[in-house]
Design a protein around this motif. Structure first.
Motif: not given
Ligand code: HEM
Ligand SMILES: Nc1ncnc2c1ncn2[C@@H]1O[C@H](COP(=O)(O)OP(=O)(O)OP(=O)(O)O)[C@@H](O)[C@H]1O
Ligand SMILES: Nc1ncnc2c1ncn2[C@@H]1O[C@H](COP(=O)(O)OP(=O)(O)OP(=O)(O)O)[C@@H](O)[C@H]1O
Ligand SMILES: [Mg+2]
Ligand SMILES: [Mg+2]
Lengths: 237, 235, 228, 228, 235
Positions: B42, B82, B154-155, E132
């Motif tokens: 990240s 996120h 990001d994810e 995270a």
């Protein structure tokens, strides 16, 4: 980001220490000289001798905040982190002297004016200046990211320095209880000599303090730069 | 070159999280970014998106330096992070309308984007009560309006249901067909099957080049376990 | 072209901030009510002496406005922080001053509206006699509010993103605003009590000077503050 | 057994709140500096007249304490809101009053410490002559602070979970605290000016009564406020 | 019976999100909860965890009513939600020590829990800077201290890397072996393979009983597409 100089570590160099000691001795001398040579004041008697710490404190405080202003501007212009460290060091030292000016003034005011404090323009503006730089230092301690801290505190420092001329001019702009600036001609030479000598001593002390704070911050940074070299050294582009 | 990171490094306090990332992504290329929790994925994405400054190294997006030409970079980059980045007190539609104006496309077709992400039934409801997945879908709608040339995800599959994953993949493929590039942070290659050209793993702050040892050890230490990076890659 | 886009962005931010404010139901009325409450507190602290109250009226009014508007400044960035909206805002292309201008205008509208209510109540509570030169007083109020809002919007951009945000904003803001407050109070007083017309002129000049300094400085510095 | 657990929980919350406060480095000194700044603002608003200032000293002191402590109350729940910590807090087993007691004690310590600084500066700035009965004044300050903190901690629990929290807390709190403030101010004044000793007795009684009411009511009601 | 939900319903404003959920989970049973984005999974979990009140219906956890006997329920329930619920200014260790005291286990072995979730290297760092996934791991460590008899996991695999998923599954299996039950919200059954006994799908506010139609349509509407629920279930 400039790499650390090879000799950035280690104890203060002998020259630095010598400078500190000489400054201290000079200060003791100028105080003794001023107290010994000045006659008792017609109105205030020996109380007048507070002047030799009060007035120089105020002057070096202005000078220190002036350094904050200049180095903050330079930091925003060039993004040189050394300027940020210098601004921080000057702000700390300036705040201390600003606090001293206040305390000495109050100690002086109690016998001469009969009160610790009065809402006079000079006094109030000095207190406000003090609070502004307390806020500046608080901001620095609340922000962790060095780059962000540098930019934010530079902005606050520059805006805060607007108040220095206000403090300076307050005695002219408003009717105050506080003494207005005198000039060499209006001050009799017995007082003037002591005052100027002490001013020199205070300036040296301030420079010494700022330098030491700045050096300490630089050592920390230098250590980080060394860790940078260690961390990045291994990679092959 | 869509993304050109040269020795990008970043420290927090005294700890160097990224120690020199070198990553080149060509236009039209889709790269998966892998690595264990806390390895700095990240952080790297935020540096590319101009949200964080690198402590050292240079990074270019379509030739613009992220440090000095932030505004140019922001014209190209779409970041899906996120957090959803929405205003709780505005409705779904108002959020998109605001985004469209800020992106410089005041006349974009907002209702079409909402329909595409399946939020038509809550067009005029405030985002405050949206479920996690609905908020992610709305963020996706914003990216659909923007059509960035470099996607940073990001994810992206978190919180999305199966239909949502299909939506996301469809969008990525579409941008890819239009010549865009993407960097996608992943922990699991399965949902990204068919959209990722190759993968890159960050380990100990650098791009990790896998060796034979990576495919033979038994994964005893939690930090060291990563799904073999190349396994599902297409390229 | 790019400039037109930025103006459009400014407008969008003003609209967004005011809409959010309106939506959070009690937002505006709560701040106005708070201003009034603070006035009442001052009235109580000063005791029942009518003369003392009238003398302190200008000061109390300005302080009430200041305390209440600080809350508005904090809120205006709090909205950005919930759910990471600030991150999204920073990712939009375009000039940074557009963001600052948008927030500034929204806050200006908000504080002006609140001021109308607080001043009206203050006039009644402190038994202020409205002088013939009331338009000048309105002018002074505008000038004072511009100074407060410019600096407040600027400092809130920083403090809201640090830890201890509720404390840092007033701590930075109040001392810096003291010249503006003093000038506003004195100018208001001078007009209220009818005399010293010449003195009020100097205060108004000082007020205008500070407004200009603050506006220029904050517009220039905002870019550094919002980046990173 | 369960009671011992709850006491332990209370202690853990006090420790946690004070540690967080200490960690955010300048947290406490910033609030104290803000209290001083507010005192300066009052001094300026009241003008340079020494007599008027002395009369208003008690009022100004209490208001400065009030305004600064509201920030402390807000902070004490802000910590819980970041990252959903409040949700976790509510999921722990055990009595709800333990949570309230913990927050109350932490806030009490914080506000008392700040009070020492603000009062010291206030005595200097407003040229207050310390009377022989100063221990009584210290007692009154304690009583006043307990009232403010009890109600403040309680309302902060409610307002922190609404939108517009920064505004809602003072809006709820200030009007409810007016009796406590008035009693504190008057009792302080009575002692400061040496006369009216009998009258101060009545104010102290009223203050103690309010403290008891507030403490009992907030402890009982907290469970309903914090649930859901 | 670990969990006994009888006609649990909840509305927000005028919209009924849950319209009568009936779900029985026996001790030792692991249930996967499926459903598309916004169907009310998190809402249901929050009701069971006493964080939200049901508008109608009753719900019991090991015989205690969640509405009226909240304190008893909280002794049994461990909730792993979308948000980490940690204090940013405390260190990892301090966060766990606080949680242990609040849970009533002041002498729990905190360092062992930290070691288990792989955060030993940041024991004394503040949570503020955690990634995270590291925050999710720390929340997991709190559950490890608690060892609840009913686990409620809301999309537990989000943000976790492969090693983290293994950790999570190991923990779930351990509690299961000790006789605990779990309800796990999932969008993807793959990572939960081997830990879930059966799945339940929420659709239109009710527990959905699959029919032949569910396995034959082609998934054109985004709302209707769900991976066939029973497919990967074990029971
Ligand atoms: C808290 C109280 C006081 C504060 C904050 C204060 C502040 C200052 C400052 C900032 C200056 C330097 C600026 C300049 O040179 O114009 C100054 C100078 C001076 N102060 Fe004070 N002062 C205080 C009390 C007093 C008192 C009680 C006296 C004596 C009765 C006094 C006498 C002087 C004198 C003689 C100067 C030098 C003026 C000159 O000749 O240039 N001050 N003070
Ligand atoms: N506080 C609230 N106010 C209004 N509506 C709400 C609120 N909380 C949830 N909702 C609504 O309830 C529905 C269900 O939300 P919930 O968060 O339970 O969904 P979910 O099944 O967990 O979805 P996801 O898979 O996206 O996490 C959503 O449509 C949402 O809009
Ligand atoms: N603001 C910060 N302050 C201090 N440390 C930070 C900060 N942000 C990140 N870090 C540290 O940097 C490292 C990388 O964080 P990052 O969020 O980039 O990880 P990640 O690869 O995205 O992990 P995840 O898979 O868990 O999301 C972590 O060890 C974290 O502790
Ligand atoms: Mg991450
Ligand atoms: Mg959910």
């Amino acid at each position: 980001m400039s790499p650390a100089p090879a000799n950035a570590f280690g104890p203060p160099k002998p020259l630095h220490a010598a400078f500190g000691w000489i400054t201290l001795l000079f200060f003791v001398f100028t105080q003794a000289y001023a107290v010994a040579t000045s006659p008792a004041d017609a109105l205030m008697g020996h109380l007048q001798k507070i002047m030799y710490v009060h007035v120089p404190s105020a002057w070096v405080e202005f000078a220190a905040f002036g350094v904050v202003l200049l180095s903050s501007l330079y930091f925003l212009w060039k993004e040189d982190e050394r300027a940020d460290l210098l601004a921080a060091a000057s702000a700390e030292v300036g705040s201390v002297f600003c606090g001293l000016t206040l305390v000495q003034g109050m100690i002086w005011g109690r016998p001469t004016w009969g009160v610790w404090w009065t809402w006079d323009a000079r006094l109030t503006s000095t207190l406000v200046l003090f609070l502004i730089f307390v806020g500046y230092l608080a901001l620095r301690s609340f922000v962790e990211d060095p780059h962000r801290r540098g930019q934010w505190s530079a902005a606050v420092g520059i805006i805060g320095a607007i108040n220095v001329p206000i403090v300076w001019m307050s005695v002219k702009w408003w009717r105050t209880m506080h003494q207005i600036q005198s000039n060499p001609r209006s001050l009799s030479p017995e007082y003037l000599r002591g005052l100027l000598l002490n001013l020199a001593a205070f300036t040296l002390i301030t420079a010494w303090f700022i330098w030491r704070r700045y050096e300490a911050a630089r050592y920390e940074r230098a250590a980080e730069h060394v860790s940078q070299a260690a961390a990045l050294g291994g990679y092959d582009g | 070159m869509a993304l050109d990171a040269r020795g990008v490094a970043r420290r927090f306090g005294a700890r160097w999280v990224l120690r020199g990332i070198n990553l080149q992504v060509r236009a039209g290329e889709m790269v998966g970014l892998l690595g264990h929790n806390g390895c700095g994925k990240s952080t790297f994405m935020r540096i590319v998106a101009t949200l964080l400054k690198a402590s050292a190294g240079d990074c270019f997006v379509y030739g613009s330096n992220v440090k000095t030409e932030g505004d140019d970079v922001r014209h190209h980059v779409g970041f899906f992070s996120h957090v959803p980045g929405l205003y709780d007190d505005l409705t779904a539609r108002e959020n998109l309308a605001f985004a469209a104006t800020m992106l410089g496309f005041p006349s974009a077709d907002i209702d079409a984007a909402l329909e595409r992400v399946g939020l038509t039934h809550v067009t005029h409801e405030r985002v405050r009560g949206f479920s996690a997945g609905m908020q992610r879908r709305l963020s996706l709608a914003r990216l659909i309006l923007q059509r960035p040339r470099l996607l940073l995800l990001d994810e992206p599959y978190n919180n999305l249901d199966v239909a949502g994953i299909a939506l996301m993949n469809g969008f990525i493929r579409e941008l890819n067909a239009a010549g865009g590039a993407a960097v996608v942070v992943l922990h699991d290659l399965v949902p990204a099957e068919g959209v990722i050209d190759r993968t890159v793993t960050i380990r100990e702050g650098r791009v990790h080049v896998p060796t034979v040892a990576d495919f033979t050890h038994d994964g005893a230490s939690p930090e060291a376990v990563t799904r073999p990076a190349g396994a599902a890659g297409v390229s | 072209m790019a400039f037109r886009d930025d103006i459009r962005r400014t407008r969008a931010i003003v609209w967004k901030d005011l809409t959010t404010e309106r939506r959070s139901k009690a937002g505006f009325s709560a701040v106005a009510a708070l201003g009034v409450t603070i006035l009442v507190l001052f009235g109580l602290a000063l005791g029942p002496d009518g003369k003392a109250l009238q003398n302190a009226a200008a000061g109390a009014l300005w302080l009430a406005i200041l305390f209440a508007s600080v809350l508005a400044f904090n809120r205006s960035y709090q909205v950005e922080l919930d759910g990471g909206a600030l991150e999204a805002l920073l990712l939009y292309p375009g000039s940074r001053w557009a963001i600052f201008a948008g927030k500034l205008i929204a806050n200006l509208i908000f504080v002006m509206a609140m001021l109308v209510i607080v001043v009206t109540v203050g006039i009644v509570l402190f038994d202020v006699r409205i002088p013939a030169q009331w338009p000048s007083i309105v002018g002074i109020m505008m000038l004072g509010v511009v100074g407060i809002v410019a600096l407040g919007t600027f400092y809130a951009a920083m403090s809201s993103r640090s830890r201890a945000r509720e404390v840092l904003l007033p701590l930075l803001l109040y001392p810096m605003l003291i010249p503006v407050l003093l000038a506003s109070m004195e100018a208001t007083k001078a007009f209220l009590f009818g005399d010293l017309l010449s003195a009020s002129g100097a205060w108004v000049q000082m007020l205008s000077l500070f407004d200009v300094i603050f506006l220029v400085a904050t517009f220039l510095a905002f870019e550094y503050v919002i980046e990173v």
